[in-house]
Design a protein around this motif. Structure first.
Motif, PDB file in Angstrom:
ATOM      1  N   LEU A   1     -57.882  46.188  19.716  1.00 36.74           N
ATOM      2  CA  LEU A   1     -56.754  47.106  19.789  1.00 36.74           C
ATOM      3  C   LEU A   1     -56.748  47.862  21.107  1.00 36.74           C
ATOM      4  N   TYR A   2     -55.567  48.087  21.671  1.00 42.06           N
ATOM      5  CA  TYR A   2     -55.334  48.928  22.848  1.00 42.06           C
ATOM      6  C   TYR A   2     -55.897  48.349  24.145  1.00 42.06           C
ATOM      7  N   ARG A   3     -56.793  47.381  24.074  1.00 43.63           N
ATOM      8  CA  ARG A   3     -57.518  46.942  25.277  1.00 43.63           C
ATOM      9  C   ARG A   3     -57.033  45.599  25.798  1.00 43.63           C
ATOM     10  N   GLY A   4     -56.193  44.912  25.017  1.00 48.93           N
ATOM     11  CA  GLY A   4     -55.710  43.608  25.443  1.00 48.93           C
ATOM     12  C   GLY A   4     -54.267  43.684  25.925  1.00 48.93           C
ATOM     13  N   VAL A   5     -53.937  42.861  26.916  1.00 50.24           N
ATOM     14  CA  VAL A   5     -52.573  42.866  27.456  1.00 50.24           C
ATOM     15  C   VAL A   5     -51.843  41.576  27.072  1.00 50.24           C
ATOM     16  N   TYR A   6     -52.319  40.925  26.029  1.00 43.56           N
ATOM     17  CA  TYR A   6     -51.681  39.695  25.558  1.00 43.56           C
ATOM     18  C   TYR A   6     -51.036  39.961  24.191  1.00 43.56           C
ATOM     19  N   GLY A   7     -50.198  39.049  23.771  1.00 37.42           N
ATOM     20  CA  GLY A   7     -49.355  39.261  22.601  1.00 37.42           C
ATOM     21  C   GLY A   7     -50.092  39.590  21.326  1.00 37.42           C
ATOM     22  N   LEU A   8     -51.162  38.860  21.034  1.00 37.46           N
ATOM     23  CA  LEU A   8     -51.876  39.074  19.781  1.00 37.46           C
ATOM     24  C   LEU A   8     -52.480  40.476  19.726  1.00 37.46           C
ATOM     25  N   ALA A   9     -53.068  40.925  20.836  1.00 39.21           N
ATOM     26  CA  ALA A   9     -53.652  42.266  20.884  1.00 39.21           C
ATOM     27  C   ALA A   9     -52.574  43.330  20.732  1.00 39.21           C
ATOM     28  N   GLU A  10     -51.429  43.092  21.334  1.00 44.50           N
ATOM     29  CA  GLU A  10     -50.329  44.053  21.224  1.00 44.50           C
ATOM     30  C   GLU A  10     -49.809  44.117  19.792  1.00 44.50           C
ATOM     31  N   GLN A  11     -49.756  42.960  19.118  1.00 41.25           N
ATOM     32  CA  GLN A  11     -49.323  42.932  17.722  1.00 41.25           C
ATOM     33  C   GLN A  11     -50.308  43.697  16.833  1.00 41.25           C
ATOM     34  N   ALA A  12     -51.604  43.454  17.038  1.00 41.24           N
ATOM     35  CA  ALA A  12     -52.623  44.150  16.247  1.00 41.24           C
ATOM     36  C   ALA A  12     -52.553  45.651  16.473  1.00 41.24           C
ATOM     37  N   THR A  13     -52.343  46.051  17.718  1.00 39.89           N
ATOM     38  CA  THR A  13     -52.236  47.473  18.043  1.00 39.89           C
ATOM     39  C   THR A  13     -51.021  48.093  17.386  1.00 39.89           C
ATOM     40  N   GLN A  14     -49.895  47.383  17.424  1.00 40.08           N
ATOM     41  CA  GLN A  14     -48.671  47.914  16.824  1.00 40.08           C
ATOM     42  C   GLN A  14     -48.822  48.081  15.317  1.00 40.08           C
ATOM     43  N   GLU A  15     -49.449  47.121  14.649  1.00 37.56           N
ATOM     44  CA  GLU A  15     -49.650  47.219  13.196  1.00 37.56           C
ATOM     45  C   GLU A  15     -50.575  48.389  12.858  1.00 37.56           C
ATOM     46  N   PHE A  16     -51.561  48.603  13.712  1.00 37.15           N
ATOM     47  CA  PHE A  16     -52.476  49.729  13.516  1.00 37.15           C
ATOM     48  C   PHE A  16     -51.719  51.046  13.621  1.00 37.15           C
ATOM     49  N   GLU A  17     -50.866  51.168  14.626  1.00 34.19           N
ATOM     50  CA  GLU A  17     -50.095  52.393  14.800  1.00 34.19           C
ATOM     51  C   GLU A  17     -49.029  52.553  13.713  1.00 34.19           C
ATOM     52  N   ASP A  18     -48.489  51.442  13.235  1.00 37.95           N
ATOM     53  CA  ASP A  18     -47.542  51.509  12.111  1.00 37.95           C
ATOM     54  C   ASP A  18     -48.233  52.073  10.871  1.00 37.95           C
ATOM     55  N   ALA A  19     -49.485  51.677  10.673  1.00 34.68           N
ATOM     56  CA  ALA A  19     -50.252  52.194   9.536  1.00 34.68           C
ATOM     57  C   ALA A  19     -50.494  53.693   9.690  1.00 34.68           C
ATOM     58  N   ARG A  20     -50.706  54.149  10.915  1.00 33.40           N
ATOM     59  CA  ARG A  20     -50.907  55.580  11.153  1.00 33.40           C
ATOM     60  C   ARG A  20     -49.645  56.365  10.756  1.00 33.40           C
ATOM     61  N   VAL A  21     -48.490  55.814  11.116  1.00 32.36           N
ATOM     62  CA  VAL A  21     -47.222  56.441  10.729  1.00 32.36           C
ATOM     63  C   VAL A  21     -47.083  56.455   9.214  1.00 32.36           C
TER      64      VAL A  21
END
Length: 305
Positions: free
Chosen positions: A47-67
């Motif tokens: 999460l947060y450390r990758g600049v490729y699509g899969l890492a961005e997807q994982a990061t977004q889902e993590f932040e969606d869970a925070r919301v």
């Protein structure tokens, strides 16, 4: 409620087992198990450390869970939600951070209803800081005795930590007089909501405590995940106590600057799979209706009595 049993593999796999230990840890519905498997099967990436699509997807889902968590407990901002490895970790994090504001002779106030996750961290801090640990007593009926509240919470009190619902007795604590008294003397308030969040509607804005903590495994979620709600007001004096990757903005040989909240408090590799499971658990409870759970627990209590 009996129809829900089919969602819980352990219950269906062992039909003769009667599980009465949900105050310690709840069983997990298949939806939670599937969410964890789905993350590892399709979304696993840093999460947060990758600049490729899969890492961005994982990061977004993590932040969606925070919301989602913020909405579930009605926090004003998702940045008030900090993920930890559990409620015990959150409690220790608070004790370590807030201890920086304790001086010799200052006071921390807890209650005789508290879980060890609240009592022990403050025992350690008060011993180290030569502060005074005080207890609000419990009546023979299992309620808090607030008759001496003004003498227990004084001008020297810096922290008040109280359970919302007792894990041993099921006592539902009226937080209002405790928080009002703490506010009157300028003390910070920590509420342990581990036994409240799974069984009743929790609104942290109405409660108006500085911090509110709960664990995932007590509300149908996986182990290894907890939530620390820290109000924006409280974050002004709540400093990070853990260092490492993920929480820092810049590091030199002798200094480090931290990211803004909540990431500044989430050192290390984020518990992404556990958060996916927690998200599924909260979705399950939301679909079921927390009022339905509250009603069912009340009926069971009346039946038991």
């Amino acid at each position: 409620m009996y129809d829900l049993k089919k969602d819980f593999p352990l219950v269906t796999n062992y039909p003769n087992v009667i599980y009465l230990d949900s105050a310690a840890t709840t069983q997990k519905p298949q939806q939670v198990i599937d969410a964890i498997t789905k993350f590892y099967s399709f979304t696993n990436a840093p999460l947060y450390r990758g600049v490729y699509g899969l890492a961005e997807q994982a990061t977004q889902e993590f932040e969606d869970a925070r919301v989602q968590v913020a909405q579930f407990i009605n926090a004003a901002h998702s940045s008030e939600i900090i993920f930890t490895s559990g409620a015990t970790a959150a409690s220790n994090m608070l004790a370590l951070s807030l201890s920086q504001h304790l001086e010799e002779g200052d006071e921390a106030v807890v209650t005789e209803l508290e879980h060890h996750a609240i009592i022990v961290p403050w025992q350690l801090v008060c011993t180290q800081k030569k502060a005074v640990l005080k207890y609000i007593p419990v009546t023979k009926e299992g309620m808090l005795d607030l008759s001496g509240l003004n003498s227990l919470i004084t001008a020297r009190t810096k922290v008040v930590a109280v359970t919302h619902v007792s894990n041993a007795l099921g006592t539902v604590v009226d937080l209002n007089p405790l928080i009002a008294r703490a506010r009157a003397v300028g003390a910070m308030v920590i509420v342990d909501g581990c036994q409240a969040v799974p069984y009743q509607s929790v609104d942290v804005q109405k409660i108006a405590a500085d911090f509110y903590i709960f664990s995932g495994h007590k509300c149908l979620g996986p182990t290894g995940i907890g939530v620390l709600y820290a109000s924006l007001r409280a974050q002004q004096i709540f400093a990070p106590v853990f260092g490492g990757g993920g929480c820092v903005q810049q590091v030199t040989s002798h200094t480090a600057t931290f990211l803004t909240q909540p990431l500044g408090f989430e050192a290390g590799t984020q518990p992404a799979a556990q958060v996916a499971g927690l998200s599924a658990a909260l979705s399950y409870l939301t679909a079921l209706g927390i009022d339905t759970v509250t009603k069912h627990v009340s009926e069971l209590t009346a039946y038991a009595i």
